[in-house]
Design a protein around this motif. Sequence first.
Motif, mmCIF file in Angstrom:
data_model
loop_
_atom_site.group_PDB
_atom_site.id
_atom_site.type_symbol
_atom_site.label_atom_id
_atom_site.label_comp_id
_atom_site.label_asym_id
_atom_site.label_seq_id
_atom_site.Cartn_x
_atom_site.Cartn_y
_atom_site.Cartn_z
ATOM 1 N N GLN A 121 0.818 -1.210 0.000
ATOM 2 C CA GLN A 121 0.000 0.000 0.000
ATOM 3 C C GLN A 121 0.852 1.259 0.000
ATOM 4 N N SER A 122 1.821 1.335 0.894
ATOM 5 C CA SER A 122 2.658 2.536 0.975
ATOM 6 C C SER A 122 3.622 2.651 -0.204
ATOM 7 N N LEU A 123 4.092 1.523 -0.720
ATOM 8 C CA LEU A 123 4.921 1.569 -1.929
ATOM 9 C C LEU A 123 4.123 2.135 -3.098
ATOM 10 N N GLU A 124 2.862 1.757 -3.195
ATOM 11 C CA GLU A 124 2.013 2.232 -4.284
ATOM 12 C C GLU A 124 1.764 3.733 -4.224
ATOM 13 N N THR A 125 1.830 4.310 -3.022
ATOM 14 C CA THR A 125 1.583 5.748 -2.879
ATOM 15 C C THR A 125 2.879 6.542 -2.703
ATOM 16 N N GLY A 126 4.009 5.897 -2.978
ATOM 17 C CA GLY A 126 5.273 6.612 -3.020
ATOM 18 C C GLY A 126 5.935 6.874 -1.685
ATOM 19 N N LYS A 127 5.539 6.160 -0.648
ATOM 20 C CA LYS A 127 6.184 6.321 0.656
ATOM 21 C C LYS A 127 7.445 5.442 0.728
ATOM 22 N N ARG A 128 8.326 5.786 1.657
ATOM 23 C CA ARG A 128 9.496 4.935 1.898
ATOM 24 C C ARG A 128 9.091 3.818 2.861
ATOM 25 N N VAL A 129 9.307 2.588 2.451
ATOM 26 C CA VAL A 129 8.970 1.445 3.296
ATOM 27 C C VAL A 129 10.267 0.833 3.821
ATOM 28 N N ASP A 130 10.478 0.923 5.128
ATOM 29 C CA ASP A 130 11.659 0.372 5.776
ATOM 30 C C ASP A 130 11.335 -1.045 6.241
ATOM 31 N N MET A 131 11.955 -2.031 5.579
ATOM 32 C CA MET A 131 11.611 -3.426 5.829
ATOM 33 C C MET A 131 12.604 -4.070 6.790
ATOM 34 N N PHE A 132 12.092 -4.543 7.906
ATOM 35 C CA PHE A 132 12.885 -5.204 8.936
ATOM 36 C C PHE A 132 12.770 -6.709 8.736
ATOM 37 N N LEU A 133 13.872 -7.344 8.318
ATOM 38 C CA LEU A 133 13.835 -8.752 7.953
ATOM 39 C C LEU A 133 13.814 -9.660 9.175
ATOM 40 N N LEU A 134 12.778 -10.489 9.276
ATOM 41 C CA LEU A 134 12.709 -11.519 10.301
ATOM 42 C C LEU A 134 13.495 -12.731 9.820
#
Length: 396
Positions: A121-134
């Motif tokens: 959702q946030s990628l689609e609206t141009g936000k920065r998505v900080d992904m924390f890998l489990l």
Amino acid sequence: MRHGINTAVLRQGTAHSPSFFSVSRALGNTTDLADFCIPANPYFPTDEMFKHLEANLRTILKFYPSDVATIIGRLSSTLGLNPATVSMANGSTELITWIDRLLVDTSIAVPVPTFGRWTDQSLETGKRVDMFLLREADKFELRIDEYIRFIRSRGSRVAVLCNPNNPDGGYVPRREVIRFMDELIDLDLVVIDESFIEFVEVERKASVAEEAALRPNVIVLKSLGKNFGLHGIRFGYQIANPALTKKMSAALPKWNVNSLAEAFVFMLAEHRAEYEESLKMLALDRFMMASQLSRFPELTVFPSQANFLLVKLPAGIEGGAFCDHLLSEHHLLVRNCGNKIGLSSRFLRFGVRPDTEVERLVEGLRGVERMADDAGTHPLGAMELVSAPEPTRSFG
């Protein structure tokens, strides 16, 4: 495609599952399709409740629903909530969409793997998505202190925590979730997605909804379709302090909750005992299903507090071919997690189902060694059943 069945519906290029209807049509509208893909409560609503809905279906479908405030009032009364803290919507994904549009300005931190809409959702609206890998080595356990350090290092302004997490079913103890909220009181927003919280059995009171309503920047998300077994109705709600709730409610479309959802909400109070019993039955099914799957030594079964189990196939196995085989040969629909960020096609998610359906799944696993994948190898080798280990029951 095998035996005239088009299994392309399993790979539709999104991070989400194919619909039961599209798969059923691909199978010629079969009546014996067992759905291990979409995790829903198989014991609720009861037959009595379905009969009531069927008897009133003409009226339900012909007339407008009540205004959403009326439906929220009834739901809040049944669940013991303050209606001023509740917003209701046409599924939790609608709420995720509006959270992103209204409350996520620049960046959002999300552990992965998790429910795809939190990243998409946030990628689609141009936000920065900080992904924390489990980490798989940690059985995808979310360690709160590590996640907080990650959020601080990235400067994320919004943070998401799914509890239990989807697709692995990992559970963070309630006290740790409360600490997480308090440590991040300065963020724009903290979202605790509790879509599967009703299935937790290691803590008597797992939800942090009451605490969220007392904090200025916390939203707790709930999905009624999963625990009440009615994905088709599409209804969910969120809990937050009255100011956040008012902001969200003002943005939501009018009449975004349909008459069928209203009819069900108004039935709930009379059937709470049956609902609680359904959760006990499902917890037992989860225990038994994990035992059955753990009897296959080639499979890795991850501990879960949700109504699904994450399973890893052995090295060299192509999950797509495996899922195709189960669908075409056994009419079993399972979730290939290869399109989830942080996982590969060797990971499958099985919704928890009653014993009779699990027997069909076990039979499919027994026979799959006869299926050769594109590389000419046998997908699960010569799988032999061994004595079932006692499933681990601990905070996962």
